[in-house]
Motif scaffolding. Sequence first.
Motif, mmCIF file in Angstrom:
data_model
loop_
_atom_site.group_PDB
_atom_site.id
_atom_site.type_symbol
_atom_site.label_atom_id
_atom_site.label_comp_id
_atom_site.label_asym_id
_atom_site.label_seq_id
_atom_site.Cartn_x
_atom_site.Cartn_y
_atom_site.Cartn_z
ATOM 1 N N PRO A 29 17.621 8.633 -19.036
ATOM 2 C CA PRO A 29 16.437 8.337 -19.611
ATOM 3 C C PRO A 29 15.756 7.375 -19.060
ATOM 4 C CG PRO A 29 18.102 8.908 -21.298
ATOM 5 C CD PRO A 29 18.762 8.705 -19.903
ATOM 6 N N ALA A 30 16.215 6.116 -18.750
ATOM 7 C CA ALA A 30 15.271 5.305 -18.087
ATOM 8 C C ALA A 30 14.504 5.651 -16.892
ATOM 9 C CB ALA A 30 16.273 3.983 -18.191
ATOM 10 N N CYS A 31 15.483 6.306 -15.900
ATOM 11 C CA CYS A 31 14.779 6.681 -14.680
ATOM 12 C C CYS A 31 13.781 7.613 -15.021
ATOM 13 C CB CYS A 31 15.806 7.232 -13.891
ATOM 14 S SG CYS A 31 15.225 7.588 -12.378
ATOM 15 N N TRP A 32 13.999 8.550 -15.896
ATOM 16 C CA TRP A 32 12.784 9.541 -16.319
ATOM 17 C C TRP A 32 11.779 8.781 -16.786
ATOM 18 C CZ3 TRP A 32 11.729 14.063 -15.070
ATOM 19 C CH2 TRP A 32 10.726 14.937 -15.730
ATOM 20 N N ALA A 33 11.926 7.747 -17.391
ATOM 21 C CA ALA A 33 10.802 7.029 -18.044
ATOM 22 C C ALA A 33 9.921 6.415 -16.854
ATOM 23 C CB ALA A 33 11.283 5.932 -18.992
ATOM 24 N N VAL A 34 10.678 5.813 -15.911
ATOM 25 C CA VAL A 34 10.012 5.335 -14.612
ATOM 26 C C VAL A 34 9.171 6.363 -13.821
ATOM 27 C CG1 VAL A 34 10.427 4.318 -12.479
ATOM 28 C CG2 VAL A 34 11.280 3.391 -14.207
ATOM 29 N N PHE A 35 9.875 7.584 -13.841
ATOM 30 C CA PHE A 35 8.978 8.457 -13.178
ATOM 31 C C PHE A 35 7.786 8.974 -14.043
ATOM 32 C CE2 PHE A 35 8.751 13.415 -12.412
ATOM 33 C CZ PHE A 35 8.274 13.417 -11.149
ATOM 34 N N GLY A 36 7.898 9.035 -15.372
ATOM 35 C CA GLY A 36 6.848 9.305 -16.187
ATOM 36 C C GLY A 36 5.469 8.319 -16.023
ATOM 37 N N GLU A 37 6.001 6.803 -15.691
ATOM 38 C CA GLU A 37 4.874 5.766 -15.448
ATOM 39 C C GLU A 37 4.183 6.169 -14.207
ATOM 40 O OE1 GLU A 37 6.081 1.675 -15.122
ATOM 41 O OE2 GLU A 37 7.859 1.978 -16.693
ATOM 42 N N LEU A 38 4.882 6.770 -13.288
ATOM 43 C CA LEU A 38 4.481 7.137 -11.956
ATOM 44 C C LEU A 38 3.435 8.080 -12.140
ATOM 45 C CD1 LEU A 38 7.426 6.851 -9.636
ATOM 46 C CD2 LEU A 38 5.526 5.231 -9.885
ATOM 47 N N LEU A 39 3.694 9.066 -12.890
ATOM 48 C CA LEU A 39 2.825 10.353 -13.049
ATOM 49 C C LEU A 39 1.649 9.869 -14.155
ATOM 50 C CD1 LEU A 39 5.463 13.474 -13.968
ATOM 51 C CD2 LEU A 39 4.319 12.905 -11.833
ATOM 52 N N ALA A 40 1.895 9.133 -14.880
ATOM 53 C CA ALA A 40 0.799 8.754 -15.873
ATOM 54 C C ALA A 40 -0.351 7.946 -14.796
ATOM 55 C CB ALA A 40 1.310 7.704 -16.814
ATOM 56 N N LEU A 41 0.161 7.188 -13.813
ATOM 57 C CA LEU A 41 -0.899 6.593 -12.976
ATOM 58 C C LEU A 41 -1.539 7.329 -12.192
ATOM 59 C CD1 LEU A 41 -1.136 3.187 -12.368
ATOM 60 C CD2 LEU A 41 0.650 3.708 -10.496
ATOM 61 N N GLU A 42 -0.642 8.489 -11.632
ATOM 62 C CA GLU A 42 -1.371 9.408 -10.827
ATOM 63 C C GLU A 42 -2.503 10.455 -11.454
ATOM 64 O OE1 GLU A 42 1.884 10.862 -8.767
ATOM 65 O OE2 GLU A 42 2.514 9.257 -7.581
ATOM 66 N N PHE A 43 -2.014 10.844 -12.643
ATOM 67 C CA PHE A 43 -2.822 11.442 -13.419
ATOM 68 C C PHE A 43 -3.914 10.551 -14.144
ATOM 69 C CE2 PHE A 43 0.593 14.489 -13.453
ATOM 70 C CZ PHE A 43 0.306 15.782 -12.755
ATOM 71 N N GLY A 44 -3.874 9.466 -14.154
ATOM 72 C CA GLY A 44 -4.965 8.782 -14.871
ATOM 73 C C GLY A 44 -5.918 8.011 -14.121
ATOM 74 N N ASN A 45 -5.587 8.181 -12.712
ATOM 75 C CA ASN A 45 -6.618 7.234 -11.882
ATOM 76 C C ASN A 45 -6.460 8.023 -10.742
ATOM 77 O OD1 ASN A 45 -7.939 5.616 -9.921
ATOM 78 N ND2 ASN A 45 -6.862 3.764 -10.863
ATOM 79 N N VAL A 46 -7.673 8.690 -10.175
ATOM 80 C CA VAL A 46 -7.994 9.552 -9.135
ATOM 81 C C VAL A 46 -7.261 8.750 -7.719
ATOM 82 C CG1 VAL A 46 -10.148 9.112 -8.505
ATOM 83 C CG2 VAL A 46 -9.208 11.499 -8.103
ATOM 84 N N ALA A 129 3.228 -0.811 -7.727
ATOM 85 C CA ALA A 129 2.590 -1.283 -6.657
ATOM 86 C C ALA A 129 1.286 -1.838 -7.168
ATOM 87 C CB ALA A 129 2.282 0.127 -5.832
ATOM 88 N N GLU A 130 0.583 -2.667 -6.380
ATOM 89 C CA GLU A 130 -0.488 -3.521 -6.809
ATOM 90 C C GLU A 130 -1.624 -2.861 -6.755
ATOM 91 O OE1 GLU A 130 0.112 -7.506 -5.906
ATOM 92 O OE2 GLU A 130 1.751 -7.923 -7.204
ATOM 93 N N SER A 131 -1.849 -1.677 -5.914
ATOM 94 C CA SER A 131 -2.893 -0.973 -5.471
ATOM 95 C C SER A 131 -2.663 0.361 -5.076
ATOM 96 C CB SER A 131 -3.500 -1.727 -4.341
ATOM 97 O OG SER A 131 -2.739 -1.545 -3.256
ATOM 98 N N PRO A 132 -3.611 1.184 -5.162
ATOM 99 C CA PRO A 132 -3.311 2.795 -4.750
ATOM 100 C C PRO A 132 -2.924 2.638 -3.311
ATOM 101 C CG PRO A 132 -5.608 2.319 -5.740
ATOM 102 C CD PRO A 132 -5.233 1.042 -5.778
ATOM 103 N N ALA A 133 -3.408 1.917 -2.597
ATOM 104 C CA ALA A 133 -2.900 1.926 -0.850
ATOM 105 C C ALA A 133 -1.470 1.505 -1.063
ATOM 106 C CB ALA A 133 -3.597 1.078 -0.186
ATOM 107 N N GLU A 134 -1.043 0.585 -1.700
ATOM 108 C CA GLU A 134 0.341 0.170 -1.767
ATOM 109 C C GLU A 134 1.096 1.218 -2.437
ATOM 110 O OE1 GLU A 134 1.422 -3.567 -3.568
ATOM 111 O OE2 GLU A 134 3.587 -3.379 -3.264
ATOM 112 N N HIS A 135 0.756 1.955 -3.482
ATOM 113 C CA HIS A 135 1.229 2.979 -4.038
ATOM 114 C C HIS A 135 1.863 4.311 -3.158
ATOM 115 C CE1 HIS A 135 2.677 5.808 -7.257
ATOM 116 N NE2 HIS A 135 1.662 6.626 -7.099
ATOM 117 N N LEU A 136 0.528 4.359 -2.436
ATOM 118 C CA LEU A 136 0.812 5.677 -1.548
ATOM 119 C C LEU A 136 1.702 5.258 -0.480
ATOM 120 C CD1 LEU A 136 -0.109 8.364 -0.474
ATOM 121 C CD2 LEU A 136 -2.140 7.213 0.839
ATOM 122 N N GLU A 137 1.822 4.208 0.115
ATOM 123 C CA GLU A 137 2.646 3.713 1.019
ATOM 124 C C GLU A 137 4.178 3.502 0.345
ATOM 125 O OE1 GLU A 137 3.300 -0.710 2.843
ATOM 126 O OE2 GLU A 137 1.344 -0.184 3.268
#
Length: 166
Positions: A29-46, A129-137
């Motif tokens: 569950p805790a790993c699935w929650a982290v994945f949920g955070e990543l998805l929320a970021l990607e769906f929430g901010n182009v 990650a602190e920025s979209p570029a860092e997240h992509l990297e």
Amino acid sequence: MTTNLVTCRCGAEFPDVDGPTHRYLDAVPACWAVFGELLALEFGNVAYWPAHRYTVDAYALQHPGVPSPQTISSAAVHLTSLYLIFERGFETADATRAMQAAAKQKGEWAWLEPPESFGEITAKDVVGAESPAEHLERSTAWARSTWEAWATHHGTVHEWAGRIFA
Ligand SMILES: [Zn+2]
């Protein structure tokens, strides 16, 4: 007070907490929650969206589940996507379209025995990650490391992709 830790299928350690998980990917569950955070970021901010293909492919391939029609198809399409990106130079959007075409060809695929290790990078290393570029990297490095972890099956994936995109 100590919280018990549990090792997820991806190899990362997480607090042993209750919560929702995926229907056929085997994440704690805790790993699935982290994945949920990543998805929320990607769906929430182009600005974070360009990492989405990497995030989804890497996560699915680090939690392959047990043999079933869904997991066989999941591993096949996500490996095909990473093959097209890293070995054939596809843009991620083109890899997504190709994967959707590949997903319609089910029946040709077999269960691939997952590797012992899924690489050094997991969702836990990508979150924060602190920025979209860092997240992509981070997401790109995660996907590449996961693709390399599945090296024993690269030949099979190449062959499957060749049948579809010949
Ligand atoms: Zn995990």
